[in-house]
Design an enzyme around this catalytic site. Structure first.
Site, PDB file in Angstrom:
ATOM      1  N   HIS A  23       0.939  -1.242   0.098  1.00 10.53           N
ATOM      2  CA  HIS A  23      -0.047   0.184   0.053  1.00 10.53           C
ATOM      3  C   HIS A  23       0.887   1.341   0.038  1.00 10.53           C
ATOM      4  O   HIS A  23       1.150   1.862   1.103  1.00 10.53           O
ATOM      5  CB  HIS A  23      -1.005  -0.109   1.232  1.00 10.53           C
ATOM      6  CG  HIS A  23      -2.085   0.872   1.433  1.00 10.53           C
ATOM      7  ND1 HIS A  23      -3.203   0.973   1.899  1.00 10.53           N
ATOM      8  CD2 HIS A  23      -2.022   2.493   0.702  1.00 10.53           C
ATOM      9  CE1 HIS A  23      -3.889   1.928   1.746  1.00 10.53           C
ATOM     10  NE2 HIS A  23      -2.964   3.009   1.155  1.00 10.53           N
ATOM     11  N   HIS A 203      -9.752   0.964  -1.205  1.00  2.77           N
ATOM     12  CA  HIS A 203      -9.800   1.413   0.176  1.00  2.77           C
ATOM     13  C   HIS A 203     -10.996   1.394   0.803  1.00  2.77           C
ATOM     14  O   HIS A 203     -11.877   1.994   0.040  1.00  2.77           O
ATOM     15  CB  HIS A 203      -9.134   2.957  -0.124  1.00  2.77           C
ATOM     16  CG  HIS A 203      -7.671   2.980  -0.240  1.00  2.77           C
ATOM     17  ND1 HIS A 203      -7.128   2.685  -1.427  1.00  2.77           N
ATOM     18  CD2 HIS A 203      -6.805   3.961   0.117  1.00  2.77           C
ATOM     19  CE1 HIS A 203      -5.864   3.101  -1.339  1.00  2.77           C
ATOM     20  NE2 HIS A 203      -5.465   3.854  -0.475  1.00  2.77           N
ATOM     21  N   GLU A 206     -11.254   3.239   6.101  1.00  2.00           N
ATOM     22  CA  GLU A 206     -10.400   4.048   6.602  1.00  2.00           C
ATOM     23  C   GLU A 206     -10.857   5.288   7.575  1.00  2.00           C
ATOM     24  O   GLU A 206     -10.712   5.199   8.667  1.00  2.00           O
ATOM     25  CB  GLU A 206      -9.417   4.566   5.527  1.00  2.00           C
ATOM     26  CG  GLU A 206      -8.115   5.733   5.798  1.00  2.00           C
ATOM     27  CD  GLU A 206      -7.807   6.543   4.850  1.00  2.00           C
ATOM     28  OE1 GLU A 206      -8.103   6.432   3.735  1.00  2.00           O
ATOM     29  OE2 GLU A 206      -6.436   7.031   4.958  1.00  2.00           O
ATOM     30  N   ASP A 284       1.677   4.091   2.804  1.00  2.00           N
ATOM     31  CA  ASP A 284       0.784   4.827   2.011  1.00  2.00           C
ATOM     32  C   ASP A 284       1.343   6.007   1.389  1.00  2.00           C
ATOM     33  O   ASP A 284       1.497   5.899   0.218  1.00  2.00           O
ATOM     34  CB  ASP A 284      -0.461   5.423   3.263  1.00  2.00           C
ATOM     35  CG  ASP A 284      -1.724   5.590   2.682  1.00  2.00           C
ATOM     36  OD1 ASP A 284      -2.070   5.346   1.438  1.00  2.00           O
ATOM     37  OD2 ASP A 284      -2.450   6.237   3.585  1.00  2.00           O
ATOM     38  N   ASP A 285       1.435   7.205   1.984  1.00  2.00           N
ATOM     39  CA  ASP A 285       1.934   8.447   1.193  1.00  2.00           C
ATOM     40  C   ASP A 285       3.312   8.879   1.827  1.00  2.00           C
ATOM     41  O   ASP A 285       3.057   9.670   2.769  1.00  2.00           O
ATOM     42  CB  ASP A 285       1.071   9.401   1.079  1.00  2.00           C
ATOM     43  CG  ASP A 285      -0.160   8.891   0.424  1.00  2.00           C
ATOM     44  OD1 ASP A 285      -0.148   8.770  -0.635  1.00  2.00           O
ATOM     45  OD2 ASP A 285      -1.285   8.615   1.205  1.00  2.00           O
TER      46      ASP A 285
HETATM   47  N1  HPA Z   1      -6.842   7.310   1.171  1.00  2.00           N
HETATM   48  C1  HPA Z   1      -7.583   7.461   0.217  1.00  2.00           C
HETATM   49  N2  HPA Z   1      -6.771   8.031  -0.837  1.00  2.00           N
HETATM   50  C2  HPA Z   1      -5.526   8.128  -0.794  1.00  2.00           C
HETATM   51  C3  HPA Z   1      -5.014   7.842   0.132  1.00  2.00           C
HETATM   52  C4  HPA Z   1      -5.562   7.468   1.363  1.00  2.00           C
HETATM   53  O1  HPA Z   1      -4.806   6.992   2.276  1.00  2.00           O
HETATM   54  N3  HPA Z   1      -3.743   8.041  -0.049  1.00  2.00           N
HETATM   55  C5  HPA Z   1      -3.640   8.653  -1.442  1.00  2.00           C
HETATM   56  N4  HPA Z   1      -4.776   8.468  -1.936  1.00  2.00           N
HETATM   57 ZN    ZN Z   2      -3.880   4.699   0.547  1.00  2.00          ZN
END
Ligand code: HPA
Ligand code: ZN
Length: 349
Positions: A23, A203, A206, A284-285
């Site tokens: 991810h 996703h 979250e 993630d990012d």
């Molecule tokens: N959630 C949803 N969209 C996204 C995310 C995330 O954590 N990171 C990049 N796009």
């Molecule tokens: Zn993500």
């Protein structure tokens, strides 16, 4: 006791652990330094004067406040070379953290909306992936994500654009603003993707409710849930995820930065593992959330007091949950288990 105290040895254990990452949004690995370099090269104005100003601006209240910054950052990416440099920087970092296999999300709509061709994005990313395989033996896959704040029709058009490159994309996924954009809206697109031979992920859970996780499973036929941390609110869902061992790609530092949990100490990762779920640790990012996969592992180990067996299980889950072939999985799992045995001999004496 030898000269290494317990903390140092578990940190060393994490650093050396063979890892798979499942991810990671490639656009979310754009570090401010590269953002400035590309902005200059491509003559694109940034609303920041320095790298430090960019980093200071990364204080988010929720998913949407992050996404606003993330889409703005991605605007510096124009040419094949830009996508290559973006991906190669991530892969180099991942290799340094013992990532043996990675499955990378990309958001074509973020780029095609700005006039960048689908093929430009894909060629740049692929060139980096191929080089990582040659240089470090790192294997990888690409996962095309549809932006759920856009329409199902726009997602379908993107799927059509991807069809000529079918062999280069392992799966399709669903990302961007979750609340108010349930997975069921994309059922037809995912049906078509399945028909075309793509695997699917999404996703869900979250920020969104457990109902969105159910929809991802029943309407989108996903092989994995990205995040999924809100599943614990629904015991029947937990049973379902456990019985089928449907993997959750959990991103601890992301969850704290986007206020899904107040502090890393409050994260439910250990509860997910104790419930028998196939949870994994991911970044993630990483450029936006303060760390790559290793920093995520180090953070949760400390905050949740995870033991070697938990860390071994998390690493094992990631290889199991990957889209690698059964042979490749078996080989990497042997390597992982051998590492754990040898590390306990050398660092626990
Ligand atoms: N959630 C949803 N969209 C996204 C995310 C995330 O954590 N990171 C990049 N796009
Ligand atoms: Zn993500």
């Amino acid at each position: 006791m030898n000269h290494m105290n317990d903390t140092t040895s578990i940190e060393a254990f994490i650093r050396g652990l063979p890892k798979a990452e499942l991810h990671i949004h490639i656009e979310g690995s754009l570090e401010p330094e590269l953002m400035f370099e590309l902005a200059k090269r491509n003559d694109i104005a940034l609303p920041f004067a320095t790298v430090e100003e960019v980093r200071n601006a990364y204080a988010f209240n929720d998913l949407q406040s992050f996404l606003d910054a993330y889409y703005q950052g991605a605007a510096v990416l124009l040419h094949e070379q830009d996508f290559y440099e973006l991906a190669f920087a991530y892969l180099e970092k991942a290799a340094s953290q013992n990532v043996y296999h990675t499955e990378i999300f990309f958001d074509p709509q973020t780029h095609t909306a700005r006039g960048v061709a689908f093929e430009t994005v894909l060629r740049g990313l692929r060139r980096a992936l191929d080089e990582a395989e040659r240089t470090w033996g790192m294997s990888s896959e690409l996962i095309l994500c549809f932006l759920r704040h856009l329409s199902a029709e726009a997602a379908m058009a993107t799927l059509k654009e991807a069809l000529p490159f079918r062999g280069q994309i392992a799966a399709v996924g669903l990302d961007s603003s979750e609340m108010g954009h349930p997975p069921s809206r994309f059922r037809r697109v995912f049906d078509e993707a399945c028909k075309q031979g793509f695997r699917t992920v999404a996703h869900a859970g979250e920020e969104g409710p457990p109902a969105y996780i159910w929809e991802a499973l029943t309407d989108l036929h996903v092989s994995r849930i990205d995040h999924g941390v809100r599943c614990l609110e629904d015991p029947a869902l937990v049973d379902h995820l456990r019985e089928r061992q449907i993997p959750l790609t959990v991103c601890p530092l992301s969850n704290v930065k986007l206020r899904v949990f107040d502090r890393l100490e409050d994260h439910n990762l250990k509860k997910l593992l104790d419930a028998g779920l196939c949870a994994t640790v991911n970044s993630d990012d990483p450029a936006y959330f303060g760390g790559y996969i290793e920093e995520n592992f180090l953070g949760v180990q400390k905050a949740l007091n995870l033991e070697r067996a938990d860390l071994h299980g998390l690493a094992r889950n990631a290889f199991e949950a990957s889209f690698l072939t059964a042979d490749a999985k078996a080989k990497l799992l042997v390597e992982l288990d051998e590492y754990v045995v040898s590390a306990s001999v050398t660092t626990m004496s």
